[in-house]
Motif scaffolding. Structure first.
Motif, PDB file in Angstrom:
ATOM      1  N   ASN A 191       1.076  -1.059  -0.122  1.00 53.76           N
ATOM      2  CA  ASN A 191      -0.015   0.046   0.122  1.00 53.76           C
ATOM      3  C   ASN A 191       0.686   1.553   0.215  1.00 53.76           C
ATOM      4  OD1 ASN A 191      -1.727   2.433   0.289  1.00 53.76           O
ATOM      5  ND2 ASN A 191      -2.909   0.508   2.065  1.00 53.76           N
ATOM      6  N   PRO A 192       1.102   1.996  -1.158  1.00 53.17           N
ATOM      7  CA  PRO A 192       1.850   3.078  -0.962  1.00 53.17           C
ATOM      8  C   PRO A 192       1.171   4.158  -0.546  1.00 53.17           C
ATOM      9  CG  PRO A 192       1.207   2.706  -3.261  1.00 53.17           C
ATOM     10  CD  PRO A 192       0.517   2.019  -2.297  1.00 53.17           C
ATOM     11  N   ALA A 193       0.167   4.016   0.292  1.00 52.95           N
ATOM     12  CA  ALA A 193      -0.025   5.305   1.504  1.00 52.95           C
ATOM     13  C   ALA A 193       0.197   5.043   2.908  1.00 52.95           C
ATOM     14  CB  ALA A 193      -2.319   5.347   1.532  1.00 52.95           C
ATOM     15  N   ASN A 194       0.427   3.955   2.967  1.00 54.47           N
ATOM     16  CA  ASN A 194       1.197   3.404   4.026  1.00 54.47           C
ATOM     17  C   ASN A 194       1.776   4.345   5.107  1.00 54.47           C
ATOM     18  OD1 ASN A 194       2.113   1.250   6.966  1.00 54.47           O
ATOM     19  ND2 ASN A 194       1.956  -0.511   5.438  1.00 54.47           N
ATOM     20  N   PRO A 195       1.440   4.438   6.145  1.00 49.83           N
ATOM     21  CA  PRO A 195       2.143   5.494   7.234  1.00 49.83           C
ATOM     22  C   PRO A 195       3.400   5.064   7.679  1.00 49.83           C
ATOM     23  CG  PRO A 195      -0.107   5.792   8.101  1.00 49.83           C
ATOM     24  CD  PRO A 195       0.455   4.534   6.681  1.00 49.83           C
ATOM     25  N   VAL A 196       3.058   3.965   8.212  1.00 51.04           N
ATOM     26  CA  VAL A 196       3.781   3.940   8.807  1.00 51.04           C
ATOM     27  C   VAL A 196       5.325   2.657   8.751  1.00 51.04           C
ATOM     28  CG1 VAL A 196       2.494   1.350  10.637  1.00 51.04           C
ATOM     29  CG2 VAL A 196       4.001   3.274  11.402  1.00 51.04           C
ATOM     30  N   ILE A 197       5.249   2.415   7.621  1.00 53.72           N
ATOM     31  CA  ILE A 197       6.061   1.320   7.431  1.00 53.72           C
ATOM     32  C   ILE A 197       6.614   1.453   6.126  1.00 53.72           C
ATOM     33  CG2 ILE A 197       6.573  -1.197   6.240  1.00 53.72           C
ATOM     34  CD1 ILE A 197       5.865  -1.548   9.030  1.00 53.72           C
ATOM     35  N   GLY A 198       6.303   2.112   4.826  1.00 52.48           N
ATOM     36  CA  GLY A 198       6.806   2.336   3.777  1.00 52.48           C
ATOM     37  C   GLY A 198       8.634   2.277   3.855  1.00 52.48           C
ATOM     38  N   VAL A 199       9.325   2.668   4.257  1.00 54.21           N
ATOM     39  CA  VAL A 199      11.074   1.965   3.223  1.00 54.21           C
ATOM     40  C   VAL A 199      11.566   1.410   4.275  1.00 54.21           C
ATOM     41  CG1 VAL A 199      11.191   4.569   1.927  1.00 54.21           C
ATOM     42  CG2 VAL A 199      11.736   4.739   4.745  1.00 54.21           C
ATOM     43  N   ARG A 200      10.212   0.958   5.958  1.00 53.23           N
ATOM     44  CA  ARG A 200      11.093   0.440   6.616  1.00 53.23           C
ATOM     45  C   ARG A 200      11.110  -1.743   5.559  1.00 53.23           C
ATOM     46  NH1 ARG A 200       7.621   1.669  12.085  1.00 53.23           N
ATOM     47  NH2 ARG A 200       9.401  -0.203  11.954  1.00 53.23           N
ATOM     48  N   ARG A 527      12.822   8.797   0.426  1.00 58.16           N
ATOM     49  CA  ARG A 527      12.020   8.863   1.622  1.00 58.16           C
ATOM     50  C   ARG A 527      11.679   7.537  -0.289  1.00 58.16           C
ATOM     51  NH1 ARG A 527       8.512  10.083   6.248  1.00 58.16           N
ATOM     52  NH2 ARG A 527       7.377   7.797   6.902  1.00 58.16           N
ATOM     53  N   ASP A 528      10.601   7.065   0.114  1.00 58.35           N
ATOM     54  CA  ASP A 528       9.174   6.382  -0.493  1.00 58.35           C
ATOM     55  C   ASP A 528       9.321   7.235  -1.853  1.00 58.35           C
ATOM     56  OD1 ASP A 528       7.155   6.025   1.592  1.00 58.35           O
ATOM     57  OD2 ASP A 528       7.774   8.203   2.018  1.00 58.35           O
ATOM     58  N   PRO A 529       9.839   6.253  -3.288  1.00 56.96           N
ATOM     59  CA  PRO A 529       9.723   6.615  -4.608  1.00 56.96           C
ATOM     60  C   PRO A 529       8.711   7.421  -5.002  1.00 56.96           C
ATOM     61  CG  PRO A 529       9.725   4.480  -4.193  1.00 56.96           C
ATOM     62  CD  PRO A 529       9.735   5.036  -2.316  1.00 56.96           C
ATOM     63  N   TYR A 530       7.250   7.532  -3.603  1.00 57.49           N
ATOM     64  CA  TYR A 530       6.255   7.128  -5.307  1.00 57.49           C
ATOM     65  C   TYR A 530       6.046   9.446  -5.889  1.00 57.49           C
ATOM     66  CZ  TYR A 530       4.986   3.265  -2.407  1.00 57.49           C
ATOM     67  OH  TYR A 530       5.254   2.258  -1.816  1.00 57.49           O
ATOM     68  N   ASP A 531       7.314   9.811  -4.873  1.00 56.27           N
ATOM     69  CA  ASP A 531       7.039  11.119  -5.343  1.00 56.27           C
ATOM     70  C   ASP A 531       7.349  11.361  -6.383  1.00 56.27           C
ATOM     71  OD1 ASP A 531       6.808  11.159  -2.058  1.00 56.27           O
ATOM     72  OD2 ASP A 531       8.654  12.637  -2.515  1.00 56.27           O
ATOM     73  N   ALA A 532       7.779  10.441  -7.537  1.00 51.66           N
ATOM     74  CA  ALA A 532       8.041  11.031  -8.471  1.00 51.66           C
ATOM     75  C   ALA A 532       7.235  10.850  -9.313  1.00 51.66           C
ATOM     76  CB  ALA A 532       9.644  10.230  -8.648  1.00 51.66           C
ATOM     77  N   THR A 543      16.754   7.655  -3.542  1.00 48.92           N
ATOM     78  CA  THR A 543      17.799   7.079  -2.898  1.00 48.92           C
ATOM     79  C   THR A 543      16.880   5.927  -1.422  1.00 48.92           C
ATOM     80  OG1 THR A 543      17.916   9.609  -1.556  1.00 48.92           O
ATOM     81  CG2 THR A 543      19.446   8.980  -3.264  1.00 48.92           C
ATOM     82  N   TYR A 544      16.102   6.772  -1.499  1.00 49.00           N
ATOM     83  CA  TYR A 544      15.107   5.537  -0.185  1.00 49.00           C
ATOM     84  C   TYR A 544      15.517   6.837   1.076  1.00 49.00           C
ATOM     85  CZ  TYR A 544      14.655   3.071  -4.539  1.00 49.00           C
ATOM     86  OH  TYR A 544      14.527   2.253  -5.698  1.00 49.00           O
ATOM     87  N   SER A 545      16.987   7.539   1.023  1.00 47.56           N
ATOM     88  CA  SER A 545      17.470   7.274   2.672  1.00 47.56           C
ATOM     89  C   SER A 545      17.707   8.819   2.351  1.00 47.56           C
ATOM     90  CB  SER A 545      18.702   6.148   3.263  1.00 47.56           C
ATOM     91  OG  SER A 545      19.617   6.693   3.630  1.00 47.56           O
ATOM     92  N   ASP A 546      18.043   9.719   3.660  1.00 42.43           N
ATOM     93  CA  ASP A 546      19.031  10.788   3.066  1.00 42.43           C
ATOM     94  C   ASP A 546      19.856  11.067   4.512  1.00 42.43           C
ATOM     95  OD1 ASP A 546      17.622  10.661   6.134  1.00 42.43           O
ATOM     96  OD2 ASP A 546      16.550  12.614   6.614  1.00 42.43           O
TER      97      ASP A 546
END
Length: 594
Positions: A191-200, A527-532, A543-546
């Motif tokens: 789920n791309p809208a997952n607010p708690v897992i995402g890049v984890r 963070r999440d690649p969905y921004d693109a 980069t999935y990371s800052d």
């Protein structure tokens, strides 16, 4: 399950506690009695056994630091007194508990806490833990070796890299006296809208997530002798990947049916169990099509005993997620929650809202017959067996004088950079990258540390570079300032962080304003690649990371020093075309355009 039997995590083997007295810098003498886990259990009082079920935090930089929060929350002054008062099975460290300053301090704190444990009560050493998932969830910063996190490792597609990252993290934690890591996340982020897992999460692909989850379990637990590794805790069972709610503040409902769970959520846990995971953490989620109790999975016998123990055959330690989270406190009083968790099949109870209330609740349940002492013994036996298998009973202390030789060593830092270099993903490139070194560059967007780190890495490559932090929610004034600054530079790099979410949507306004300057702009999802998917630019990178290590890899890609080889571990959906992916799973460009 052969791996687990080999390690002795199931059976109460006769591994002795305190094989010899050991004195270490900043530490204390190890216990001298030789007791097997079985003998330890037999001599413990009910109160001591119940204490072993609990893991909580304590405030203070040293074990003997008097901290007002300890008195307010636990009724005693120091972390050592917290351990002794409750006969705790484990302690978890956070920055907000004033526990994590530097590696030597952490090691000395660990030794002090272990000394408190082995010199009182049943004299059982502690599990000392933190959440060093890496990436987004990193509790111990530099000089500890940093990695970009799970989704970046998913982009790298390397089982070896995932295992090496876990091994390095585990070895550094153990050098600081931590013998338990609440990692990795085995959740499949569908789920791309997952607010708690995402890049984890490693990936939206169950097979890839399963491979890398198992690789990290092996990295944490099998990369060195037991006394030099940490226990892995795979989370969050039965799978927290398909929700748009955060269980810290609500009780998410996941509507997966049996077939979906078997195909999507179960594979990482199956593989982790096969790899010998010492611990599995429960999720505070409701799965009505799998369990009709209406309870969060943490409190559900059908999920913990039926699915995890029965169907998946798990015999290790089950720990709850934090019992302070709203997802588990919605339906029951705090005194009942640990009792219900134990009835459901949990062994360890993490961070109850009120430790005394929780312990009294369990003791009361035993005395009134709601729980049998045999049931308590079953969980304590598993906990002692885990401690034995990890070498915690044999020697809980660390040599503080050797911490700097392990934590952030040149070898570890070099490995982390090599691994990260294999994760950066080029999503779009209309001929802009790699850059011919321009005269001036401008870095802006989310993350004060990230923007500064990238600007510094650009400067060492020749161009002048300035940075302007606009944050997660840039204001119109900040956006205008960034746009005016971009006009004065040859190239702008803008970092986005979860700009896809409604909360952070003004980041997209920033990207559009930079685009309208007419100057070249490279956008980077840190963070999440969905921004693109939301703004079309000539160049998009993920980069999935800052972390600084990710910014170094990004700089290498920007200037063509390395070829981007990362591949999307999740699809990036098109927000304007439901059901269509803007960038599909596995997408990633090299300099050849494919």
């Amino acid at each position: 399950m052969k791996t687990r039997a080999r390690r002795g995590v199931v059976a109460l083997s006769a591994i002795a506690i305190g094989a010899a007295t050991l004195t270490v810098t900043g530490g204390a003498a190890a216990p001298q009695q030789r007791l097997s886990p079985e003998e330890l259990l037999q001599q413990m009082t009910l109160e001591e056994k119940v204490g072993q079920l609990f893991v909580t935090y304590a405030y203070g930089r040293t074990a003997d630091t008097a901290h007002p929060e300890n008195m307010a929350e636990f009724g005693v002054d120091t972390p050592a007194q917290v351990v002794q008062k409750y006969h705790l099975g484990g302690i978890i460290h956070f920055a907000w508990t004033d526990s994590l300053y530097d590696p030597k301090q952490i090691a000395e704190l660990s030794n002090g806490l272990q000394n408190a444990a082995v010199s009182s009560g049943a004299k059982v050493p502690l599990l000392i833990s933190t959440d060093q998932e890496q990436g987004q969830v990193t509790r111990i910063p530099e000089p500890a070796t940093q990695f970009p996190g799970n989704m970046a490792l998913g982009a790298g597609r390397s089982v070896d890299d995932a295992g090496r990252a876990a091994a390095i993290t585990g070895q550094e934690l153990r050098a600081m006296g931590l013998n338990q890591n609440f990692a990795p996340s085995g959740d499949v982020n569908v789920n791309p809208a997952n607010p708690v897992i995402g890049v984890r999460s490693f990936s939206s692909d169950p097979a890839l997530a399963a491979q890398l989850t198992a690789a990290q379990v092996r990295g944490y637990e099998d990369s060195a002798p037991p006394g030099e590794t940490v226990s892995a805790a795979v989370k969050h069972f039965p799978g927290h990947g398909d929700t748009n709610q955060d269980s810290h503040s609500s009780l998410p409902v996941i509507e997966h049916d049996r077939q979906q769970w078997e195909q999507l959520d179960a594979p990482p846990f199956r593989e982790a169990i096969a790899a010998g995971a010492d611990m599995v953490m429960s999720a505070h989620i409701v799965v009505p099509k799998l369990d009709d109790s209406g309870e969060p999975s943490t409190l559900s016998p059908g999920v913990l005993t039926g699915m995890l123990r029965g169907e998946l055959g798990y015999r290790g330690v089950i720990i709850t997620d934090s019992l302070q989270m709203d997802g588990v406190r919605e339906k029951h009083p705090d005194a009942e929650i640990p009792v219900l968790a134990l009835k459901a099949g949990a062994d360890m109870l993490l961070m109850p809202f009120n430790v005394q209330v929780a312990i009294d609740g369990v003791l009361g349940a035993v005395r009134t017959g709601q729980l049998s002492e045999q049931r308590i013994d079953e969980s304590v036996a598993r906990i002692l067996a885990l401690k034995s298998a990890r070498g915690v009973l044999d020697n809980p202390f660390v040599d503080v004088s050797k911490v700097d030789q392990v934590v952030g060593s040149p070898e570890h830092l070099a490995a982390a950079q090599e691994i990260t270099d294999r994760t950066t993903t080029l999503l779009r490139n209309d001929g802009m990258l790699p850059l011919e070194p321009p005269g001036t560059m401008f870095v802006t967007g989310a993350g004060d540390k990230a923007t500064a780190a990238l600007a510094e890495r650009i400067r060492v490559r020749g161009p002048q570079a300035s940075a302007l932090v606009t944050g997660l929610q840039p204001t119109p004034e900040q956006i205008n300032q960034a746009a005016e600054e971009a006009k004065r530079h040859d190239v702008t790099v803008v970092l986005t962080n979860a700009a896809w979410s409604a909360t952070n949507a003004t980041q997209l306004d920033l990207v559009r304003a930079l685009q309208q300057t007419g100057k070249p702009v490279v956008a980077v999802a840190v963070r999440d690649p969905y921004d693109a998917a939301y703004v079309d630019l000539p160049a998009w990178v993920a980069t999935y990371s800052d972390k600084a290590v990710a910014m170094e890899s990004l700089a290498k890609v920007l200037f063509g020093e390395i070829t981007p080889v990362g591949k999307l571990p999740v699809p990036v959906p098109d927000p304007n075309q439901p059901g269509v992916d803007k960038y599909p799973f596995g997408h990633g460009l090299g300099w050849s355009g494919s």
